[in-house]
Motif scaffolding. Sequence first.
Motif, PDB file in Angstrom:
ATOM      1  N   ASP A 170      -2.796 -13.231   3.760  1.00 50.10           N
ATOM      2  CA  ASP A 170      -2.558 -12.680   2.276  1.00 50.10           C
ATOM      3  C   ASP A 170      -3.493 -11.700   2.015  1.00 50.10           C
ATOM      4  O   ASP A 170      -2.704 -10.385   1.326  1.00 50.10           O
ATOM      5  N   ARG A 171      -4.615 -11.669   1.938  1.00 54.49           N
ATOM      6  CA  ARG A 171      -5.523 -10.656   1.594  1.00 54.49           C
ATOM      7  C   ARG A 171      -5.581  -9.377   2.289  1.00 54.49           C
ATOM      8  O   ARG A 171      -5.797  -8.390   1.772  1.00 54.49           O
ATOM      9  N   LEU A 172      -5.336  -9.552   3.874  1.00 55.25           N
ATOM     10  CA  LEU A 172      -5.460  -8.366   4.606  1.00 55.25           C
ATOM     11  C   LEU A 172      -4.089  -7.912   5.314  1.00 55.25           C
ATOM     12  O   LEU A 172      -4.264  -7.328   6.326  1.00 55.25           O
ATOM     13  N   GLY A 173      -3.018  -8.645   4.526  1.00 47.68           N
ATOM     14  CA  GLY A 173      -1.743  -7.914   5.321  1.00 47.68           C
ATOM     15  C   GLY A 173      -1.514  -6.695   5.449  1.00 47.68           C
ATOM     16  O   GLY A 173      -0.887  -6.245   6.637  1.00 47.68           O
ATOM     17  N   ARG A 174      -1.857  -5.868   4.572  1.00 52.55           N
ATOM     18  CA  ARG A 174      -1.465  -4.553   4.499  1.00 52.55           C
ATOM     19  C   ARG A 174      -2.324  -3.862   5.758  1.00 52.55           C
ATOM     20  O   ARG A 174      -1.875  -3.097   6.569  1.00 52.55           O
ATOM     21  N   TYR A 175      -3.820  -4.175   5.971  1.00 48.09           N
ATOM     22  CA  TYR A 175      -4.248  -3.600   7.137  1.00 48.09           C
ATOM     23  C   TYR A 175      -3.901  -4.220   8.504  1.00 48.09           C
ATOM     24  O   TYR A 175      -3.849  -3.351   9.373  1.00 48.09           O
ATOM     25  N   LEU A 176      -3.517  -5.237   8.514  1.00 47.62           N
ATOM     26  CA  LEU A 176      -3.091  -6.226   9.886  1.00 47.62           C
ATOM     27  C   LEU A 176      -1.694  -5.119  10.015  1.00 47.62           C
ATOM     28  O   LEU A 176      -1.628  -4.845  11.134  1.00 47.62           O
ATOM     29  N   ARG A 177      -0.879  -5.021   9.211  1.00 49.31           N
ATOM     30  CA  ARG A 177       0.331  -4.281   9.316  1.00 49.31           C
ATOM     31  C   ARG A 177       0.177  -2.921   9.968  1.00 49.31           C
ATOM     32  O   ARG A 177       0.703  -2.339  10.881  1.00 49.31           O
ATOM     33  N   ALA A 178      -0.910  -2.205   9.273  1.00 51.94           N
ATOM     34  CA  ALA A 178      -1.501  -0.861   9.567  1.00 51.94           C
ATOM     35  C   ALA A 178      -1.981  -0.759  11.175  1.00 51.94           C
ATOM     36  O   ALA A 178      -1.611  -0.001  11.823  1.00 51.94           O
ATOM     37  N   LEU A 179      -2.601  -1.900  11.258  1.00 51.02           N
ATOM     38  CA  LEU A 179      -3.105  -1.989  12.767  1.00 51.02           C
ATOM     39  C   LEU A 179      -2.202  -2.144  13.939  1.00 51.02           C
ATOM     40  O   LEU A 179      -2.062  -1.720  14.893  1.00 51.02           O
ATOM     41  N   GLN A 180      -0.981  -3.099  13.423  1.00 54.84           N
ATOM     42  CA  GLN A 180       0.038  -3.268  14.173  1.00 54.84           C
ATOM     43  C   GLN A 180       0.763  -1.958  14.415  1.00 54.84           C
ATOM     44  O   GLN A 180       1.298  -1.701  15.721  1.00 54.84           O
ATOM     45  N   MET A 181       1.035  -1.324  13.303  1.00 55.52           N
ATOM     46  CA  MET A 181       1.806  -0.091  13.729  1.00 55.52           C
ATOM     47  C   MET A 181       0.947   1.074  14.541  1.00 55.52           C
ATOM     48  O   MET A 181       1.663   1.647  15.306  1.00 55.52           O
TER      49      MET A 181
END
Length: 431
Positions: A273-284
């Motif tokens: 929940d805290r790092l969702g944006r960063y993980l999505r950016a890494l996945q992209m």
Amino acid sequence: MPDLSSTKPFSRFEWQIAWKYLRARRKEGGVSIMSIISLVGVALAVFALIVTLAIRSGFRTEFVDAVIGANAHITVYAPKSRNELGGLVNMMTDFDGVAERAAAVPGVTRAAPIIVGQVMASANGRNAGVEVFGEKPEDLMTIPFMAEPEETYGDPARFSEGVAMGAEVAFNLGLQVGDFVTIISPEGTKLPFGGTSPRVGEYEVVYIFRAGHYQTDNTRIYMPFGEAQSFFDREGVADQIEVFIDDPEAVDAVSDGVFEATGGVSYLQTWKDRLGRYLRALQMEDNVMFILLSILVLVASLNIVSGLVMLVKNKGRDIGILRTMGLTEGSVLRIFFICGAAIGLAGTAIGVITGCLFAIYIDPIFDAFNYIVGGGAWDPSVRMISELPAELKLADVLSAMALSLGLSFTITYFPARRAARMNPVEALRYE
């Protein structure tokens, strides 16, 4: 002589003819230099794809470990309420019971109540904004990075007599074990005639640790739980329960069990929940990188077409003779398909082997390269990590193999089909 029109697909003679064409020298009309280039190109493309995916996986693991290694995987909060100053706070009264129920959930390795506060630390005329964590003395050494720190100074058994702090906090404030630090909280006590007075406390530094996490080493101070309750005016309550689990990637499944165990008095926040944006950016970024390198594999595989077309042209007379002897279109197609597929298969195998070896031994390779160029190729002081991370995953290797073989086999079909449809009369007209 066998009946060539009734043989099974991929019969022995088809493999023999294909192998003969692959072994033939160029002056004999065999595999051209384009086919050798194709093999090398496919190998390099697969090598680059595997190494890139391994490094990307390594960086993702480093990122996740750096962020969640010092923070709770799941944080349990009590419903917000207003304190005497009118601010919203989390007041959890049954913190021991909640922590005990959370610790009993399968997959949970640690659950402990804590007090958290933002303060200013002062010593030797220096000031630093830090975050104070109130921990029970028996819970301190169960924190993962506390159990296995990079460096330590002092005695953690004396934690109940003072505070523990990150090595960079101590360095910035000029503190050593045995020195005293002043902690000032802006959330002070309410004065009789209005306003507030900052809370100030002086504590002995009894333990200094280096966790290896930038944020932890530079901003964190640990205070005994009871002292933190008194200092932050949290008598009889805790701010939250920090929960660690054995598999952080499975946090969603474990959080459901923790919520059920603590439901009705809490809400949860996971590290995702805290790092969702960063993980999505890494996945992209991973997806884009895979697509770009897939194009590289495709370009390398297309060279197989050039080599196979030249082979078909050089072997036109052989095709005409074989067809007049009764060889079917299907057999001709399979012969040249085997030739092209063999190049793709060999290139893929070479690329997979070299790519895996490079990813496994990437640190010695970079050390050797650093030595050859005289250093500076990888500077830990600039990149903040001492080595290039690479994590070889079976799924990444299999995806690279599937992509390379799929493209090689697909594009090989078209020149092989052209060879199969060659008219034997036209092929022998000028012979």
